[in-house]
Scaffold this motif. Structure first.
Motif, mmCIF file in Angstrom:
data_model
loop_
_atom_site.group_PDB
_atom_site.id
_atom_site.type_symbol
_atom_site.label_atom_id
_atom_site.label_comp_id
_atom_site.label_asym_id
_atom_site.label_seq_id
_atom_site.Cartn_x
_atom_site.Cartn_y
_atom_site.Cartn_z
ATOM 1 N N TRP A 43 0.833 -1.191 0.000
ATOM 2 C CA TRP A 43 0.000 0.000 0.000
ATOM 3 C C TRP A 43 0.873 1.248 0.000
ATOM 4 O O TRP A 43 1.896 1.303 0.659
ATOM 5 C CB TRP A 43 -0.902 0.023 1.242
ATOM 6 N N TYR A 44 0.438 2.254 -0.731
ATOM 7 C CA TYR A 44 1.035 3.587 -0.728
ATOM 8 C C TYR A 44 -0.099 4.554 -0.414
ATOM 9 O O TYR A 44 -1.091 4.610 -1.147
ATOM 10 C CB TYR A 44 1.651 3.927 -2.085
ATOM 11 N N VAL A 45 0.022 5.288 0.683
ATOM 12 C CA VAL A 45 -1.036 6.190 1.130
ATOM 13 C C VAL A 45 -0.446 7.586 1.246
ATOM 14 O O VAL A 45 0.479 7.814 2.024
ATOM 15 C CB VAL A 45 -1.594 5.739 2.500
ATOM 16 N N VAL A 46 -0.971 8.535 0.458
ATOM 17 C CA VAL A 46 -0.450 9.895 0.529
ATOM 18 C C VAL A 46 -0.785 10.500 1.888
ATOM 19 O O VAL A 46 -1.839 10.229 2.464
ATOM 20 C CB VAL A 46 -0.959 10.799 -0.619
ATOM 21 N N LYS A 47 0.139 11.291 2.411
ATOM 22 C CA LYS A 47 -0.027 11.893 3.731
ATOM 23 C C LYS A 47 -1.071 13.004 3.724
ATOM 24 O O LYS A 47 -1.794 13.196 4.684
ATOM 25 C CB LYS A 47 1.309 12.456 4.235
#
Length: 84
Positions: A43-47
């Motif tokens: 998973w890649y979750v933008v801050k």
């Protein structure tokens, strides 16, 4: 049980138009959000969050149905950031 429904559109969208200006992100190993919830996803979750109206979320829910699962414990997973 949901009927088989498909959403199609000929509208053209550019993802850059809805992404935040700051693309710093968190990343972690996780799982799919639908059964069998296999642990095969990075998973890649933008801050920086983006905004969605209640109506937009309802439309998404109508298209995607129950495409989620409850928040899970970290269970030893390490959450990293692109600026680590």
């Amino acid at each position: 049980e949901h009927e088989d429904e498909y959403y199609t559109s000929n509208d053209e969208y550019h993802i850059v138009d809805i992404l935040p200006g700051d693309m710093d992100f968190y990343t972690y190993s996780g799982s799919l959000t639908t059964p069998a919830c296999s642990e095969i996803v990075t998973w890649y979750v933008v801050k920086q969050p983006i905004q969605a109206s209640h109506a937009q979320l309802e439309q998404f829910k109508h298209i995607m149905h129950e495409n989620f699962r409850p928040v899970q414990a970290l269970n030893g997973r390490i959450v990293r950031s692109n600026d680590d």
